[in-house]
Design a protein around this motif. Structure first.
Motif, PDB file in Angstrom:
ATOM      1  N   LEU A 156      32.995  43.813  35.135  1.00  0.00           N
ATOM      2  CA  LEU A 156      33.661  43.068  36.214  1.00  0.00           C
ATOM      3  C   LEU A 156      33.269  41.586  36.174  1.00  0.00           C
ATOM      4  O   LEU A 156      34.117  40.703  36.393  1.00  0.00           O
ATOM      5  CB  LEU A 156      33.307  43.664  37.583  1.00  0.00           C
ATOM      6  N   ALA A 157      32.002  41.322  35.895  1.00  0.00           N
ATOM      7  CA  ALA A 157      31.559  39.920  35.857  1.00  0.00           C
ATOM      8  C   ALA A 157      32.263  39.182  34.720  1.00  0.00           C
ATOM      9  O   ALA A 157      32.702  38.036  34.888  1.00  0.00           O
ATOM     10  CB  ALA A 157      30.035  39.863  35.696  1.00  0.00           C
ATOM     11  N   VAL A 158      32.401  39.846  33.582  1.00  0.00           N
ATOM     12  CA  VAL A 158      33.086  39.207  32.447  1.00  0.00           C
ATOM     13  C   VAL A 158      34.574  39.034  32.758  1.00  0.00           C
ATOM     14  O   VAL A 158      35.171  37.996  32.422  1.00  0.00           O
ATOM     15  CB  VAL A 158      32.838  40.005  31.149  1.00  0.00           C
ATOM     16  N   ASP A 159      35.169  40.014  33.445  1.00  0.00           N
ATOM     17  CA  ASP A 159      36.575  39.849  33.859  1.00  0.00           C
ATOM     18  C   ASP A 159      36.722  38.594  34.722  1.00  0.00           C
ATOM     19  O   ASP A 159      37.675  37.831  34.580  1.00  0.00           O
ATOM     20  CB  ASP A 159      37.053  41.071  34.661  1.00  0.00           C
ATOM     21  N   ASN A 160      35.780  38.389  35.630  1.00  0.00           N
ATOM     22  CA  ASN A 160      35.836  37.199  36.490  1.00  0.00           C
ATOM     23  C   ASN A 160      35.699  35.929  35.654  1.00  0.00           C
ATOM     24  O   ASN A 160      36.420  34.951  35.868  1.00  0.00           O
ATOM     25  CB  ASN A 160      34.727  37.254  37.546  1.00  0.00           C
ATOM     26  N   VAL A 161      34.779  35.931  34.706  1.00  0.00           N
ATOM     27  CA  VAL A 161      34.580  34.741  33.856  1.00  0.00           C
ATOM     28  C   VAL A 161      35.864  34.432  33.092  1.00  0.00           C
ATOM     29  O   VAL A 161      36.345  33.287  33.068  1.00  0.00           O
ATOM     30  CB  VAL A 161      33.416  34.975  32.867  1.00  0.00           C
ATOM     31  N   LEU A 162      36.441  35.455  32.462  1.00  0.00           N
ATOM     32  CA  LEU A 162      37.628  35.221  31.623  1.00  0.00           C
ATOM     33  C   LEU A 162      38.800  34.713  32.467  1.00  0.00           C
ATOM     34  O   LEU A 162      39.518  33.792  32.061  1.00  0.00           O
ATOM     35  CB  LEU A 162      38.007  36.497  30.867  1.00  0.00           C
ATOM     36  N   ALA A 163      38.974  35.285  33.655  1.00  0.00           N
ATOM     37  CA  ALA A 163      40.065  34.812  34.521  1.00  0.00           C
ATOM     38  C   ALA A 163      39.810  33.368  34.946  1.00  0.00           C
ATOM     39  O   ALA A 163      40.724  32.530  34.918  1.00  0.00           O
ATOM     40  CB  ALA A 163      40.184  35.724  35.744  1.00  0.00           C
ATOM     41  N   GLY A 164      38.571  33.079  35.331  1.00  0.00           N
ATOM     42  CA  GLY A 164      38.257  31.713  35.774  1.00  0.00           C
ATOM     43  C   GLY A 164      38.499  30.699  34.661  1.00  0.00           C
ATOM     44  O   GLY A 164      39.044  29.611  34.896  1.00  0.00           O
ATOM     45  N   LEU A 165      38.119  31.058  33.454  1.00  0.00           N
ATOM     46  CA  LEU A 165      38.310  30.129  32.325  1.00  0.00           C
ATOM     47  C   LEU A 165      39.793  29.976  31.988  1.00  0.00           C
ATOM     48  O   LEU A 165      40.214  28.913  31.519  1.00  0.00           O
ATOM     49  CB  LEU A 165      37.538  30.625  31.098  1.00  0.00           C
ATOM     50  N   ALA A 166      40.575  31.018  32.254  1.00  0.00           N
ATOM     51  CA  ALA A 166      42.022  30.936  31.987  1.00  0.00           C
ATOM     52  C   ALA A 166      42.753  30.240  33.128  1.00  0.00           C
ATOM     53  O   ALA A 166      43.980  30.117  33.081  1.00  0.00           O
ATOM     54  CB  ALA A 166      42.573  32.345  31.783  1.00  0.00           C
ATOM     55  N   GLY A 167      42.012  29.857  34.173  1.00  0.00           N
ATOM     56  CA  GLY A 167      42.663  29.206  35.313  1.00  0.00           C
ATOM     57  C   GLY A 167      43.442  30.178  36.172  1.00  0.00           C
ATOM     58  O   GLY A 167      44.307  29.787  36.964  1.00  0.00           O
ATOM     59  N   GLU A 168      43.119  31.477  36.034  1.00  0.00           N
ATOM     60  CA  GLU A 168      43.815  32.499  36.820  1.00  0.00           C
ATOM     61  C   GLU A 168      42.967  32.893  38.032  1.00  0.00           C
ATOM     62  O   GLU A 168      41.749  32.673  38.024  1.00  0.00           O
ATOM     63  CB  GLU A 168      44.041  33.744  35.941  1.00  0.00           C
ATOM     64  N   PRO A 169      43.606  33.504  39.051  1.00  0.00           N
ATOM     65  CA  PRO A 169      42.808  33.999  40.189  1.00  0.00           C
ATOM     66  C   PRO A 169      41.786  35.033  39.706  1.00  0.00           C
ATOM     67  O   PRO A 169      42.102  35.840  38.821  1.00  0.00           O
ATOM     68  CB  PRO A 169      43.851  34.657  41.102  1.00  0.00           C
ATOM     69  N   LEU A 170      40.595  35.009  40.280  1.00  0.00           N
ATOM     70  CA  LEU A 170      39.579  35.975  39.846  1.00  0.00           C
ATOM     71  C   LEU A 170      39.995  37.374  40.315  1.00  0.00           C
ATOM     72  O   LEU A 170      40.482  37.546  41.430  1.00  0.00           O
ATOM     73  CB  LEU A 170      38.215  35.631  40.441  1.00  0.00           C
ATOM     74  N   PRO A 171      39.783  38.397  39.481  1.00  0.00           N
ATOM     75  CA  PRO A 171      40.121  39.757  39.915  1.00  0.00           C
ATOM     76  C   PRO A 171      39.218  40.261  41.037  1.00  0.00           C
ATOM     77  O   PRO A 171      39.609  41.124  41.811  1.00  0.00           O
ATOM     78  CB  PRO A 171      39.942  40.593  38.638  1.00  0.00           C
ATOM     79  N   HIS A 172      38.013  39.717  41.120  1.00  0.00           N
ATOM     80  CA  HIS A 172      37.065  40.161  42.159  1.00  0.00           C
ATOM     81  C   HIS A 172      36.490  38.923  42.846  1.00  0.00           C
ATOM     82  O   HIS A 172      35.323  38.572  42.650  1.00  0.00           O
ATOM     83  CB  HIS A 172      35.962  41.022  41.532  1.00  0.00           C
ATOM     84  N   PRO A 173      37.320  38.267  43.653  1.00  0.00           N
ATOM     85  CA  PRO A 173      36.897  37.000  44.237  1.00  0.00           C
ATOM     86  C   PRO A 173      36.064  37.195  45.508  1.00  0.00           C
ATOM     87  O   PRO A 173      36.161  38.215  46.173  1.00  0.00           O
ATOM     88  CB  PRO A 173      38.231  36.344  44.591  1.00  0.00           C
ATOM     89  N   VAL A 174      35.264  36.207  45.823  1.00  0.00           N
ATOM     90  CA  VAL A 174      34.508  36.179  47.075  1.00  0.00           C
ATOM     91  C   VAL A 174      34.940  34.913  47.797  1.00  0.00           C
ATOM     92  O   VAL A 174      35.007  33.852  47.179  1.00  0.00           O
ATOM     93  CB  VAL A 174      32.991  36.082  46.817  1.00  0.00           C
ATOM     94  N   SER A 175      35.213  35.039  49.092  1.00  0.00           N
ATOM     95  CA  SER A 175      35.578  33.812  49.807  1.00  0.00           C
ATOM     96  C   SER A 175      34.439  33.372  50.722  1.00  0.00           C
ATOM     97  O   SER A 175      33.604  34.192  51.119  1.00  0.00           O
ATOM     98  CB  SER A 175      36.864  34.023  50.604  1.00  0.00           C
ATOM     99  N   ALA A 176      34.438  32.067  51.002  1.00  0.00           N
ATOM    100  CA  ALA A 176      33.328  31.489  51.802  1.00  0.00           C
ATOM    101  C   ALA A 176      33.408  32.019  53.224  1.00  0.00           C
ATOM    102  O   ALA A 176      34.475  32.350  53.710  1.00  0.00           O
ATOM    103  CB  ALA A 176      33.440  29.977  51.789  1.00  0.00           C
TER     104      ALA A 176
END
Ligand SMILES: NC(=O)C1=CN([C@@H]2O[C@H](COP(=O)(O)OP(=O)(O)OC[C@H]3O[C@@H](n4cnc5c(N)ncnc54)[C@H](O)[C@@H]3O)[C@@H](O)[C@H]2O)C=CC1
Ligand SMILES: O=CC(=O)O
Length: 309
Positions: free
Chosen positions: A289-309
């Motif tokens: 899941l952490a790598v999925d988040n990294v790859l999405a963030g680097l692609a400029g896509e919404p994170l699959p498992h985002p956290v909001s403030a």
């Protein structure tokens, strides 16, 4: 090609997938977390940070790392990250929910049972040869089946603990930030109180001396959430003077506790080293899941498992 700093080697093959994606991966190889100056120095050069609960990520660090496009926490709790500071700087933050829910709930229930039936102390008596013979009133613990469990923070893990408790015919009370049983009533009625809420400014020392005084003298506190949700000094006093009957803790404040800490000398305290999600399958899924988040963030896509403030 982007560069990713991973603050510890991870189980499973997720880091292989990250490397195969063509991004340059810089992994901190030591067992201890990178000291602050190393964290800043290495993150400064990177586009993505895959960090964990031992890495404080705050405004000054983010300011020192202008290339950062995503922060992916290896864990579901994000109290190590200043979410507002990340949002202000437009850096998305992700975490690893759901995949660790069952392992964490299993551990919470294991702690509850172990403290109730005094497993650490009784096992030690066998090991040391202090146990002489079976006795009618030897090693008496606390009933679990049919008693009342108070769950503070009925989210993913809290609900999973509740499901386990129902298998033990327990009455389950839940307190959330907005609904459920009011916390004072939950503390007064519960035989076991299990904490499953995030650490935030509002929940720091939620369980203080006054809260502990509300609990039954026969009650046991289980904390697998975050150490600072409980006032450690107040808990230490409550265990030493019999305000409550026991505590089972996966998390402490400070963490780790120094071996000389008076909490460790309290009667009926069981402390384990933050192992809620510590199974190979769970830790590998968290890495995915952490790598999925990294790859999405680097692609400029919404994170699959985002956290909001
Ligand atoms: N010991 C360990 O290894 C692990 C610890 N954790 C901890 O467990 C926490 C919970 O994880 P999840 O269940 O996945 O999160 P979650 O977000 O699904 O559940 C948290 C719940 O707490 C509630 N809550 C927030 N403030 C509250 C308050 N003041 N009073 C009562 N309830 C409140 C929320 O409304 C939510 O229902 C994490 O934030 C993390 O700190 C999580 C995984 C492993
Ligand atoms: O404590 C662990 C987490 O995932 O949060």
């Amino acid at each position: 090609m982007a560069r990713v700093f991973v603050t510890r080697r991870l189980p499973g093959d997720a880091l292989g997938r990250l490397a195969a994606s063509g991004h340059e991966t810089d992994v901190w190889e030591r067992r201890e977390p990178p000291p602050r100056e190393q964290l800043v120095a290495r993150a400064r050069e990177t586009d993505a940070l895959l960090c964990m609960l031992t890495d404080p990520i705050d405004g000054p660090l983010l300011d020192a790392c202008p290339r950062l496009r995503v922060v992916a926490n290896y864990g579901v709790g994000v109290d190590n990250i200043d979410l507002a500071a990340a949002a202000e700087r437009g850096v998305p933050v992700g975490n690893t929910p759901d995949v660790l829910t069952d392992a964490s709930a299993d551990l919470a229930f294991a702690l509850l049972l172990a403290a109730a039936r005094r497993l650490p102390q009784t096992a030690e008596d066998v090991r040391s040869g202090r146990w002489g013979t079976w006795e009618p009133d030897g090693f008496l613990g606390h009933d679990v089946t049919g008693t009342t469990l108070g769950i503070v923070g009925a989210g993913r893990i809290g609900e999973a603990v509740a499901r386990r408790a129902r298998g033990f015919d327990m009455t389950v009370l839940t307190a959330t930030s907005r609904a459920g049983t009011p916390l004072p009533e939950l503390l007064e009625r519960s035989d076991f109180v299990s904490l499953h809420l995030p650490l935030t400014p509002a929940t720091r020392h939620l369980i203080d001396a006054a809260a502990l005084r509300r609990m039954k003298r026969t009650a046991i506190l289980v904390n697998t959430a975050r150490g600072p949700i409980v006032d450690t000094d107040a808990l230490t006093r409550a265990l030493h003077d019999g305000t409550i009957a026991g505590a089972a803790l996966d998390v402490t404040d400070p963490e780790p506790l120094p071996p000389s800490h008076p909490l460790l000398a309290a009667p009926n305290v069981l402390v384990v080293p933050h192992i809620g999600s510590a199974t190979p399958r769970t830790r590998a899924r968290m890495a995915d899941l952490a790598v999925d988040n990294v790859l999405a963030g680097l692609a400029g896509e919404p994170l699959p498992h985002p956290v909001s403030a």
